[in-house]
Design a protein around this motif. Structure first.
Motif, PDB file in Angstrom:
ATOM      1  N   GLU A 182      32.145  32.716  31.617  1.00  0.00           N
ATOM      2  CA  GLU A 182      32.719  32.323  30.333  1.00  0.00           C
ATOM      3  C   GLU A 182      34.240  32.316  30.394  1.00  0.00           C
ATOM      4  O   GLU A 182      34.889  31.368  29.917  1.00  0.00           O
ATOM      5  CB  GLU A 182      32.246  33.271  29.233  1.00  0.00           C
ATOM      6  CG  GLU A 182      32.791  32.898  27.857  1.00  0.00           C
ATOM      7  CD  GLU A 182      32.223  33.753  26.731  1.00  0.00           C
ATOM      8  OE1 GLU A 182      32.697  33.603  25.589  1.00  0.00           O
ATOM      9  OE2 GLU A 182      31.312  34.559  27.000  1.00  0.00           O
ATOM     10  N   ASN A 183      34.821  33.344  30.992  1.00  0.00           N
ATOM     11  CA  ASN A 183      36.279  33.406  31.081  1.00  0.00           C
ATOM     12  C   ASN A 183      36.832  32.373  32.058  1.00  0.00           C
ATOM     13  O   ASN A 183      37.886  31.772  31.815  1.00  0.00           O
ATOM     14  CB  ASN A 183      36.713  34.812  31.499  1.00  0.00           C
ATOM     15  CG  ASN A 183      36.493  35.831  30.396  1.00  0.00           C
ATOM     16  OD1 ASN A 183      36.490  35.492  29.212  1.00  0.00           O
ATOM     17  ND2 ASN A 183      36.302  37.089  30.777  1.00  0.00           N
ATOM     18  N   ALA A 184      36.141  32.150  33.162  1.00  0.00           N
ATOM     19  CA  ALA A 184      36.603  31.179  34.154  1.00  0.00           C
ATOM     20  C   ALA A 184      36.577  29.759  33.600  1.00  0.00           C
ATOM     21  O   ALA A 184      37.530  28.993  33.768  1.00  0.00           O
ATOM     22  CB  ALA A 184      35.753  31.271  35.415  1.00  0.00           C
ATOM     23  N   THR A 185      35.492  29.401  32.933  1.00  0.00           N
ATOM     24  CA  THR A 185      35.397  28.043  32.380  1.00  0.00           C
ATOM     25  C   THR A 185      36.397  27.850  31.242  1.00  0.00           C
ATOM     26  O   THR A 185      36.963  26.762  31.080  1.00  0.00           O
ATOM     27  CB  THR A 185      33.970  27.750  31.892  1.00  0.00           C
ATOM     28  OG1 THR A 185      33.543  28.770  30.970  1.00  0.00           O
ATOM     29  CG2 THR A 185      32.992  27.691  33.055  1.00  0.00           C
ATOM     30  N   GLN A 186      36.623  28.896  30.460  1.00  0.00           N
ATOM     31  CA  GLN A 186      37.637  28.831  29.402  1.00  0.00           C
ATOM     32  C   GLN A 186      38.994  28.484  29.984  1.00  0.00           C
ATOM     33  O   GLN A 186      39.726  27.639  29.452  1.00  0.00           O
ATOM     34  CB  GLN A 186      37.720  30.179  28.673  1.00  0.00           C
ATOM     35  CG  GLN A 186      38.849  30.266  27.667  1.00  0.00           C
ATOM     36  CD  GLN A 186      39.290  31.691  27.352  1.00  0.00           C
ATOM     37  OE1 GLN A 186      40.417  31.906  26.884  1.00  0.00           O
ATOM     38  NE2 GLN A 186      38.443  32.685  27.595  1.00  0.00           N
ATOM     39  N   ALA A 187      39.345  29.129  31.100  1.00  0.00           N
ATOM     40  CA  ALA A 187      40.654  28.918  31.711  1.00  0.00           C
ATOM     41  C   ALA A 187      40.817  27.487  32.214  1.00  0.00           C
ATOM     42  O   ALA A 187      41.899  26.896  32.104  1.00  0.00           O
ATOM     43  CB  ALA A 187      40.857  29.908  32.855  1.00  0.00           C
ATOM     44  N   ILE A 188      39.764  26.910  32.778  1.00  0.00           N
ATOM     45  CA  ILE A 188      39.829  25.521  33.250  1.00  0.00           C
ATOM     46  C   ILE A 188      40.139  24.595  32.089  1.00  0.00           C
ATOM     47  O   ILE A 188      41.014  23.723  32.169  1.00  0.00           O
ATOM     48  CB  ILE A 188      38.510  25.110  33.929  1.00  0.00           C
ATOM     49  CG1 ILE A 188      38.279  25.924  35.197  1.00  0.00           C
ATOM     50  CG2 ILE A 188      38.533  23.610  34.265  1.00  0.00           C
ATOM     51  CD1 ILE A 188      36.891  25.742  35.796  1.00  0.00           C
ATOM     52  N   GLY A 222      47.103  30.465  26.555  1.00  0.00           N
ATOM     53  CA  GLY A 222      46.307  30.983  25.449  1.00  0.00           C
ATOM     54  C   GLY A 222      44.999  31.598  25.906  1.00  0.00           C
ATOM     55  O   GLY A 222      44.024  31.663  25.154  1.00  0.00           O
ATOM     56  N   TYR A 223      44.975  32.076  27.149  1.00  0.00           N
ATOM     57  CA  TYR A 223      43.772  32.668  27.734  1.00  0.00           C
ATOM     58  C   TYR A 223      43.410  33.966  27.017  1.00  0.00           C
ATOM     59  O   TYR A 223      44.233  34.861  26.878  1.00  0.00           O
ATOM     60  CB  TYR A 223      44.037  32.939  29.219  1.00  0.00           C
ATOM     61  CG  TYR A 223      42.925  33.613  29.982  1.00  0.00           C
ATOM     62  CD1 TYR A 223      41.655  33.059  30.040  1.00  0.00           C
ATOM     63  CD2 TYR A 223      43.170  34.799  30.678  1.00  0.00           C
ATOM     64  CE1 TYR A 223      40.638  33.675  30.761  1.00  0.00           C
ATOM     65  CE2 TYR A 223      42.174  35.416  31.412  1.00  0.00           C
ATOM     66  CZ  TYR A 223      40.904  34.855  31.452  1.00  0.00           C
ATOM     67  OH  TYR A 223      39.912  35.461  32.171  1.00  0.00           O
ATOM     68  N   LEU A 224      42.172  34.042  26.545  1.00  0.00           N
ATOM     69  CA  LEU A 224      41.683  35.221  25.844  1.00  0.00           C
ATOM     70  C   LEU A 224      40.378  35.667  26.493  1.00  0.00           C
ATOM     71  O   LEU A 224      39.288  35.258  26.074  1.00  0.00           O
ATOM     72  CB  LEU A 224      41.459  34.920  24.353  1.00  0.00           C
ATOM     73  CG  LEU A 224      42.707  34.624  23.511  1.00  0.00           C
ATOM     74  CD1 LEU A 224      42.311  34.162  22.116  1.00  0.00           C
ATOM     75  CD2 LEU A 224      43.597  35.868  23.429  1.00  0.00           C
ATOM     76  N   PRO A 225      40.465  36.490  27.544  1.00  0.00           N
ATOM     77  CA  PRO A 225      39.241  36.906  28.237  1.00  0.00           C
ATOM     78  C   PRO A 225      38.313  37.717  27.340  1.00  0.00           C
ATOM     79  O   PRO A 225      38.752  38.634  26.649  1.00  0.00           O
ATOM     80  CB  PRO A 225      39.762  37.731  29.410  1.00  0.00           C
ATOM     81  CG  PRO A 225      41.126  38.182  29.005  1.00  0.00           C
ATOM     82  CD  PRO A 225      41.673  37.095  28.134  1.00  0.00           C
TER      83      PRO A 225
END
Length: 244
Positions: A182-188, A222-225
């Protein structure tokens, strides 16, 4: 936005496609479908009309039996081919799946903490006597460093915008380091949608772990892990085991 995703059938690629297929017009490029990263003309043709490229295809970790040449061809030369095709097509931005192995996060390498994006690579401050990792671990590490330096060359020369997302081990905890799908795909997605210019910007993309700083990703992208819930089977080793 029309984008090309290499390795779209892999663990991270398939998760990204599943999550964002309605947000982007995604063109896949994967060896499992007969696509070949050694074929620059095929890459160039498939990339036509794309505004951005997400390069995820690679040997994704140290694999016993793989040679340094295997890593060079599949991780380094392939990345250069993707960059060439992207420039030929006047693609605006190339997102590269780098790795926290850049920082030396492999068993037998005594990497320093806290980790920041601007710290030296382990090969710049360690000697042969300092490390006790397997040859394949160092092969993987060096291949990701070399591939990211290709991103640096293209970005710093303003041939194409490049971002290197230095992902932690995906969906597992290795040496105390991790990043959920979830966090990796968000960052992409955040890197694709970023409205400023990215003339080679590296970002640490991990879960909230104490030894790796993610301020840059949080501030710029705006990365929010999201805090993941890993089971015992996903927890492989702690940070203190890095030199064992």
């Amino acid at each position: 936005m029309k984008i090309l995703v290499t390795g779209h059938k892999g663990l991270l690629g398939s998760a990204f496609v599943d999550k964002y297929r309605s947000r982007y017009d995604i063109i896949g490029y994967d060896q499992l479908e007969g696509d070949e990263l050694k074929d620059v003309s095929s890459l160039t043709q498939k990339m036509q009309g794309c505004e951005a490229v997400v390069h995820l295809a690679a040997i994704p970790k140290p694999v016993a039996g793989k040679s340094f040449e295997d890593y060079f061809v599949n991780n380094v030369q392939a990345t250069l081919n993707v960059a060439k095709a992207a420039v030929e097509n006047k693609v605006k931005r190339l997102i590269y799946a780098s790795s926290t192995t850049i920082y030396g996060i492999e068993k037998g390498i005594p990497f320093s903490t806290p980790i920041m994006e601007n710290q030296p690579f382990v090969s710049q401050y360690l000697s042969a006597e300092d490390i006790s990792c397997r040859e394949v671990d160092l092969s993987y590490h060096v291949s990701k460093v070399q591939a990211e330096q290709i991103m640096a060359w293209y970005g710093l020369n303003k041939k194409i915008e490049t971002a290197a997302l230095r992902f932690g081990p995906i969906d597992k905890v290795f040496l105390g380091t991790s990043v959920s799908l979830e966090n990796a795909t968000q960052a992409i997605s955040l890197a694709l949608d970023y409205e400023g210019e990215l003339w080679y910007e590296p970002f640490s993309i991990v879960d909230d772990v104490s030894h790796i700083d993610t301020t840059k990703a949080k501030t710029m992208l705006g990365y929010l892990p999201v805090a993941p819930e890993y089971t015992d089977e996903h927890k492989h080793s702690t940070l203190d085991e890095r030199t064992l």
